[in-house]
Scaffold this motif. Structure first.
Motif, PDB file in Angstrom:
ATOM      1  N   ILE A   1      74.133 -38.376 -80.872  1.00 15.73           N
ATOM      2  CA  ILE A   1      73.163 -39.436 -81.153  1.00 15.73           C
ATOM      3  C   ILE A   1      72.789 -39.429 -82.629  1.00 15.73           C
ATOM      4  O   ILE A   1      72.692 -40.484 -83.274  1.00 15.73           O
TER       5      ILE A   1
ATOM      6  N   GLY B   1      70.618 -44.320 -77.216  1.00 11.47           N
ATOM      7  CA  GLY B   1      69.695 -43.360 -77.822  1.00 11.47           C
ATOM      8  C   GLY B   1      69.631 -43.503 -79.327  1.00 11.47           C
ATOM      9  O   GLY B   1      68.560 -43.371 -79.931  1.00 11.47           O
TER      10      GLY B   1
ATOM     11  N   ASN C   1      69.946 -38.759 -71.689  1.00 12.86           N
ATOM     12  CA  ASN C   1      70.824 -37.740 -71.081  1.00 12.86           C
ATOM     13  C   ASN C   1      72.165 -37.698 -71.814  1.00 12.86           C
ATOM     14  O   ASN C   1      73.235 -37.750 -71.203  1.00 12.86           O
ATOM     15  N   ALA C   2      72.072 -37.608 -73.146  1.00 11.62           N
ATOM     16  CA  ALA C   2      73.271 -37.594 -73.984  1.00 11.62           C
ATOM     17  C   ALA C   2      73.167 -36.445 -74.981  1.00 11.62           C
ATOM     18  O   ALA C   2      72.122 -35.801 -75.112  1.00 11.62           O
ATOM     19  N   ASN C   3      74.272 -36.188 -75.690  1.00 14.98           N
ATOM     20  CA  ASN C   3      74.308 -35.116 -76.673  1.00 14.98           C
ATOM     21  C   ASN C   3      73.477 -35.497 -77.900  1.00 14.98           C
ATOM     22  O   ASN C   3      73.751 -36.511 -78.543  1.00 14.98           O
ATOM     23  N   PRO C   4      72.451 -34.703 -78.263  1.00 20.16           N
ATOM     24  CA  PRO C   4      71.599 -35.072 -79.405  1.00 20.16           C
ATOM     25  C   PRO C   4      72.361 -35.105 -80.724  1.00 20.16           C
ATOM     26  O   PRO C   4      72.045 -35.917 -81.604  1.00 20.16           O
TER      27      PRO C   4
ATOM     28  N   ALA D   1      67.736 -38.154 -76.907  1.00 19.83           N
ATOM     29  CA  ALA D   1      68.758 -37.516 -76.067  1.00 19.83           C
ATOM     30  C   ALA D   1      68.196 -37.105 -74.722  1.00 19.83           C
ATOM     31  O   ALA D   1      68.887 -37.168 -73.696  1.00 19.83           O
ATOM     32  N   THR D   2      66.931 -36.693 -74.709  1.00 22.71           N
ATOM     33  CA  THR D   2      66.300 -36.292 -73.452  1.00 22.71           C
ATOM     34  C   THR D   2      66.209 -37.462 -72.486  1.00 22.71           C
ATOM     35  O   THR D   2      66.443 -37.317 -71.279  1.00 22.71           O
TER      36      THR D   2
ATOM     37  N   THR E   1      74.866 -42.689 -75.650  1.00 24.82           N
ATOM     38  CA  THR E   1      74.778 -42.242 -77.042  1.00 24.82           C
ATOM     39  C   THR E   1      74.317 -43.370 -77.955  1.00 24.82           C
ATOM     40  O   THR E   1      73.422 -43.189 -78.794  1.00 24.82           O
TER      41      THR E   1
END
Length: 614
Positions: free
Chosen positions: A529, A270, A523-526, A519-520, A267
């Motif tokens: 972020i 990103g 590989n985290a929650n946008p 996030a893409t 997180t």
């Protein structure tokens, strides 16, 4: 249920194109890129015909490459092909009819039934493309304004307007330069396109690698090196590309995995990349789409805007870089560069030629003040660089063609956003809603400058939660700027204030395009972020207020005033960031952090008072 509802509001996703579909899109995209690059070089084509081509191509590419929403299948659909064909047909119809439109007397000669049908179809196509590329939120906003234009005469009080017929609305919105084909779309097609093409070709020629290597040689050996490399490389690349999303995808593919490997959470990694990339839209020489719109809307030369924006952009990066540095000290993060990492001189010795197109771009933007031509010349200088890097004419030719293809595809979201913003701007002009809202803002703030600025900030941020940067600025400039100008705030600071917050929409949840792109990769929650981005850039949100009250930060005024303003703003930013991160050589207690906050705010207030009294 809530998740399903949110999905219906979200933009679509990329289609999995077959060989035939991809070939069709590539032919449209490459032809469009070549056409608008030739225009940037000075080839003359009537601007309205160029805009007809642009809107037809952008809509067709949008329908063929983007699904209706994230849950839609990514294969071929009859509706998408039909919409793409109709988009091209409408553009051809407008082009064929253009000689007749040129001789038409505004508001005297009416629209024939076919013109009315074509206008309605174009509006529907733009709204549908907006739903796919940007999301349903913006479509709903636009439909509210259109409904006001249709039904506003039924209201009472200050927001009443005279009744408008459907033909009159269509004429203003579609068949004049006050609506869909207005300044926003013209800037996107005739100016921004050239810079997007330049950034795409720079990327194809290895410019992203050059900026990463240069940043790694500068700060990679320091504590928290990967995060600092992300800030510096994203700033360098973003100042040329002008696109936060493109910046995240290009530099973030290197920096985000590297930050995660050295101990930062996905997180936070990103968020660092997204925040740093967003600053590229504020950093000259290219800046972002909103800056070009500002130049067209205000009549201020782009070179003057770029010069004024230098210090605020550097203060933005100072706040982000310092926050990352202090976080690295607190978490004891390690450098990313090894002992055998090339030095700055080594990187420049091997890749100095990347500075040539940048020099050409900066020189012509500042001296000739023909931004599109400057980008075209810079693109021309990239061709031999591409040949040197690839060392194979055939491979270089393929890379050039791919860059032309990608340029139009990257312009799709920007073009759609500018087109749909034109629908709203046209409605505002017809109903005089701009003046009504500005008067309401002024009355709500009771004429207080600071309160008016805060209200304007809230408006821009709210718009930014559902719109991309060009649309945010296009709307905010007509909704909020008149209220700022009524306070005797000069034209340049007032509009740059809006440009700044409009650009920050790239990291403002819930629709934060830079955060979603990061996030893409991470590989985290946008959403997480986006919230972390806002925390990381919290001090940066103060900078527009600094240059409103301290015009010296925009390099306006005497040398003494400029120096005093910059030094004071820098000290204030450092104090506030240290208070935010809770570290200044050692962990800070609550009392010390509060004192630093007081110091930072006091310095800003004192300088503002000095500027006002002067």
């Amino acid at each position: 249920m809530l998740a399903d509802f949110v999905m219906t509001l979200a933009p679509g996703r990329g289609r999995q194109l077959g060989k035939f579909e991809n070939g069709v899109v590539s032919v449209i995209a490459i032809a469009t890129s070549v056409f608008f690059i030739l225009l940037a070089f000075g080839v003359y084509v009537q601007s309205q015909i160029a805009l007809n081509w642009f809107i037809g191509a952008i809509l067709a590419v949008a329908f063929l490459t983007t699904t209706g929403n994230p849950k839609r299948p990514t294969g071929r659909t009859v509706f998408s092909w039909t919409a793409a064909i109709v988009s091209v047909a409408i553009a051809v119809y407008f082009t064929v009819m253009q000689p007749i439109y040129d001789e038409r007397l505004p508001m005297i000669d009416g629209l024939n039934p076919i013109d009315q049908i074509a206008g309605v179809i174009l509006i529907v196509l733009v709204l549908e493309a907006t739903r796919r590329c940007i999301g349903m939120t913006l479509v709903l906003v636009v439909m509210v304004f259109l409904a006001y234009g249709i039904f506003g005469h039924l209201l009472t009080g200050p927001f009443w307007h005279r009744e408008l017929s459907l033909e009159e609305m269509l004429y203003q919105i579609v068949y004049t330069t006050n609506g869909l084909f207005g300044p926003a779309l013209a800037v996107a097609a005739l100016l921004v396109f050239a810079f997007v093409a330049f950034g795409t070709l720079l990327d194809a020629a290895g410019g992203g690698d050059f900026f990463f290597d240069l940043a790694n040689s500068l700060v990679g050996r320091q504590a928290g090196g990967p995060a600092k490399v992300a800030v510096v490389s994203s700033g360098l690349y973003g100042s040329i590309s002008g696109s936060p999303t493109s910046d995240v995808v290009t530099t973030g593919s290197f920096t985000i995995p590297l930050m995660i490997r050295t101990g930062l959470t996905p997180t936070y990694a990103g968020a660092v990349e997204a925040t740093a990339s967003t600053g590229g839209a504020l950093l000259p020489p290219v800046m972002g789409t909103a800056a070009f719109l500002m130049s067209d809307f205000t009549g201020i030369p782009y070179s003057s805007i770029a010069i004024a924006a230098v210090v605020p952009a550097l203060l933005y990066y100072l706040s982000v870089f310092l926050a990352v540095h202090l976080r690295a000290r607190v978490d004891n993060l390690q450098p990313s560069a090894s002992a055998d990492t090339p030095s700055v001189l080594t990187v420049l010795r091997h890749s100095w030629y990347y500075l040539i197109p940048i020099f050409i771009l900066v020189w012509y933007v500042l001296t000739v003040d023909r931004p599109a031509f400057s980008a075209a010349l810079a693109m021309a200088s990239l061709v031999p660089i591409l040949l040197v890097r690839v060392r194979n004419p055939s491979a270089a030719g393929k890379a050039l063609v791919r860059a032309l293809d990608d340029s139009t595809r990257r312009m799709t979201g920007i073009g759609v956003a500018c087109a749909v913003a034109g629908l709203v701007v046209g409605t505002l002009a017809m109903t005089d809603l701009t003046g009504k809202i500005s008067s309401a803002l002024f009355l709500l703030a009771h004429g207080n400058a600071l309160l008016t600025l805060i209200i304007a900030t809230v408006i821009v941020i709210i718009l930014g939660m559902g719109m991309p940067t060009p649309a945010v600025y296009a709307l905010a400039s007509v909704l909020a700027a008149p209220a700022l100008l009524a306070l005797n705030i000069p034209l340049l600071p007032a509009h740059l204030f809006i440009v700044y917050f409009a650009s920050m929409s790239a990291i403002t949840p819930p629709v934060a395009v830079a955060a979603f792109a990061a996030a893409t990769i991470a590989n985290a929650n946008p959403m997480a972020i986006g919230l972390q981005c806002c925390r990381l850039a919290i001090v940066a949100f103060i900078i527009p207020y600094v240059f409103i009250y301290n015009p010296g930060v925009l390099l306006i005024g005497s040398v003494a005033d400029v120096v005093l303003s910059i030094v004071t703003a820098t000290i204030a930013i450092v104090a506030l960031v240290c208070a935010q991160e809770g570290y200044l050589g050692r962990p800070l207690g609550v009392t010390t952090r509060l004192l630093l906050v007081a110091l930072g705010l006091a310095l800003m207030a004192a300088q503002a008072a000095f500027a006002i009294l002067a």
